[in-house]
Design an enzyme around this catalytic site. Structure first.
Site, mmCIF file in Angstrom:
data_model
loop_
_atom_site.group_PDB
_atom_site.id
_atom_site.type_symbol
_atom_site.label_atom_id
_atom_site.label_comp_id
_atom_site.label_asym_id
_atom_site.label_seq_id
_atom_site.Cartn_x
_atom_site.Cartn_y
_atom_site.Cartn_z
ATOM 1 N N SER A 1 37.764 37.855 51.942
ATOM 2 C CA SER A 1 37.507 39.256 51.543
ATOM 3 C C SER A 1 36.041 39.477 51.167
ATOM 4 C CB SER A 1 38.433 39.684 50.397
ATOM 5 O OG SER A 1 38.377 38.763 49.338
ATOM 6 N N HIS B 1 45.317 34.271 52.499
ATOM 7 C CA HIS B 1 44.392 34.743 51.444
ATOM 8 C C HIS B 1 45.205 35.558 50.434
ATOM 9 C CE1 HIS B 1 40.726 35.813 49.544
ATOM 10 N NE2 HIS B 1 40.297 36.786 50.330
ATOM 11 N N HIS C 1 43.770 25.025 48.545
ATOM 12 C CA HIS C 1 42.580 25.880 48.540
ATOM 13 C C HIS C 1 41.516 25.276 49.439
ATOM 14 C CE1 HIS C 1 39.274 28.387 47.062
ATOM 15 N NE2 HIS C 1 40.237 29.223 46.722
ATOM 16 N N ARG D 1 42.323 30.045 37.182
ATOM 17 C CA ARG D 1 42.965 31.368 37.171
ATOM 18 C C ARG D 1 44.475 31.210 37.023
ATOM 19 N NH1 ARG D 1 40.590 33.598 42.722
ATOM 20 N NH2 ARG D 1 41.464 31.583 43.344
ATOM 21 N N ASP E 1 47.404 32.624 43.158
ATOM 22 C CA ASP E 1 48.567 33.388 43.615
ATOM 23 C C ASP E 1 49.903 32.759 43.208
ATOM 24 O OD1 ASP E 1 46.913 35.267 44.986
ATOM 25 O OD2 ASP E 1 46.598 33.777 46.540
#
Ligand code: CMX
Length: 441
Positions: free
Chosen positions: A241, A271, A318, A327, A373
């Site tokens: 992105s 993604h 990743h 995160r 995620d």
């Protein structure tokens, strides 16, 4: 207070002068080498871009202008009575490289409020789509409809001097960030709440107002949105992105066109769409197993079945990170504080205890640990936001902060059109046979 725009310009002029000097003195220095495998395999590890807003370390995770996620949670200003950072303060940090004071944060919150008006034709354009359209499709269409108001596009058409590109980009970036929560909330209410919309609340912060417009007035959910919007904002410049926004912007496509392109990339399952895939996968697992809180043994069997079907385990792995994503950890801490007994959240933690060993045992997965995620959906479900197809839109609203701050820097530093060289496999073969000298050997 000196305007943020003036402060940004002063900073950018200094950095621009630094870069000029750097290139004058060291421009021919070699920074690495590229292997044949790398150009066929997604350019992993090839340093090819500059992005000022954040930097990713494979083991430590992301740092925004030098600050880790735990540091941001501690140091960024908060909403009165809240514990989580205000993401508009992170935008300020990414833009200016300085932590904002509370007053400066209030100023940026009110600036975004002032710029949040969405013209009716944008809603009409979204309404023209079938309600069954994926929320990310509706989101991108909404952004494209907003493009009609681009100051960059108008000024460019009127003959803008290249020295002023940054100025119009800056205005478009703030307009977009101000307006995105309204568009996203509109899509959510249109698709899932019978089109009954909720007017903005001008007394709230950027994320609090977003939560409110989606129909979540609970303070704890607003806190989750503040954390969510902070941790998803940026992940240096090479992710799909961010890179897409930068690449399209390099053609001097205005910020609306560039950001919409980036959002199309975010909508891919490898993604940003992975956040919906995770919760879908967990729901399917619970249904198949017929239990709400599967044991590690049951999860292990299900994970192996997913792999045997030739699918990835969503939320794990990743391209750059090699440890558990901070995160993920920040969200786990939020879960432990606010909902330690939630069965779905506990399932996420059981999966975390199970999956890395299995992925590691495959011998090919470079990072068997969870990414951002893997956790986000379960927290949202806890507060009643079960419509997982919408989750990537939340990611997208947050990502605007990082990629648009970066685009302001791209224009202020005068970065040129991006145009890497490509080759064909035939040419590679000729080079290997010594028949072509493409790489000068
Ligand atoms: N489950 C199963 N296999 C995985 C895997 C996972 N979670 N992660 C990597 N692998 C596999 C790859 O598919 C690849 O297999 P092949 O050689 O058979 O093609 C192999 O392991 C090597 O891949 P890698 O070098 O470790 O990972 P990449 O840099 O190629 O890909 C990523 C990174 C994120 C696309 C990958 O880990 C993945 O597909 N994860 C699941 C989807 C996901 O969670 N995406 C979200 C990422 C964060 C974000 O952008 O939001």
């Amino acid at each position: 207070m000196q305007s943020i725009k003036e402060r940004f310009k002063s900073k950018a002029d200094l950095v621009g002068a630094d870069i000029k000097q750097l290139l004058k003195e060291h421009g021919t220095k070699v920074i690495g080498e590229v292997t044949l495998a790398q150009i066929y395999q997604g350019m992993r590890g090839v340093t090819g871009l500059v992005s000022e807003t954040s930097l990713l370390d494979a083991n430590e995770g992301i740092r925004f202008r030098g600050y880790s996620i735990p540091e941001l949670r501690e140091k960024l200003p908060k909403f009165p009575g809240g514990d989580e950072p205000l993401p508009e303060a992170l935008f300020f940090l990414m833009l200016l490289g300085e932590l904002p004071t509370s007053d400066e944060t209030e100023y940026i919150t009110s600036t975004l409020q002032r710029r949040s008006h969405v013209p009716n034709y944008v809603f009409d354009t979204i309404e023209a789509l079938p309600v069954s359209s994926h929320p990310m499709t509706q989101f991108v269409v909404g952004i494209m409809a907003l493009q009609n108001g681009s100051q960059f596009a108008k000024s460019y058409a009127a003959g803008m001097n290249k020295k002023d590109y940054w100025d119009a980009t800056f205005d478009d970036a703030l307009d977009l960030i101000g307006r995105l929560p309204r568009i996203a909330a509109y899509i959510y209410r249109r698709k899932y709440k019978n089109g009954i919309h909720i007017e903005p609340n001008g007394l709230l912060d950027w994320s609090g107002n977003f939560a409110h417009m989606m129909g979540y007035g609970d303070f704890e959910f607003m806190e989750l949105m503040r954390l969510y919007m902070t941790i998803h904002a940026d992940h240096e410049g090479g992710n799909v992105s961010a890179h897409t926004t930068h690449l399209v912007g390099s053609a001097l496509s205005d910020p609306f066109l560039s950001f919409a392109a980036g959002m199309n990339g975010l909508a891919g399952p490898l993604h940003g769409l992975a956040n919906q895939e995770v919760i879908k996968w967990i729901y399917e697992m619970r249904e198949t197993l017929g239990v709400d809180l599967p044991t590690k043994e049951q999860i292990s069997v299900y994970v192996k079945q997913t792999l045997a079907e030739g699918k990835v385990v969503p939320g794990y792995g990743h391209a750059v990170l090699r440890k558990t994503d901070p995160r993920f950890t920040a969200q786990m801490e939020f879960g432990k504080k606010h909902m330690p007994d939630d069965a779905l959240v506990q399932t996420v933690w059981q999966i975390y205890d199970t999956v890395p060993d299995i992925l590691h045992s495959l011998g090919k997965v470079k990072n068997p640990y969870p990414n951002v995620d893997a956790h986000s959906g379960a927290l949202l479900v806890h507060y009643g936001m079960v419509e997982y197809e919408f989750y990537t839109v939340l990611f997208g609203v947050s990502r605007s902060l990082g990629v648009l701050a970066s685009l302001c820097w791209d224009r202020a530093l005068g970065f040129p059109l991006e145009r890497p060289k490509t080759v064909t496999t035939d040419l590679v073969k000729q080079w290997l046979e010594g028949k072509d000298n493409i790489w000068g050997e």
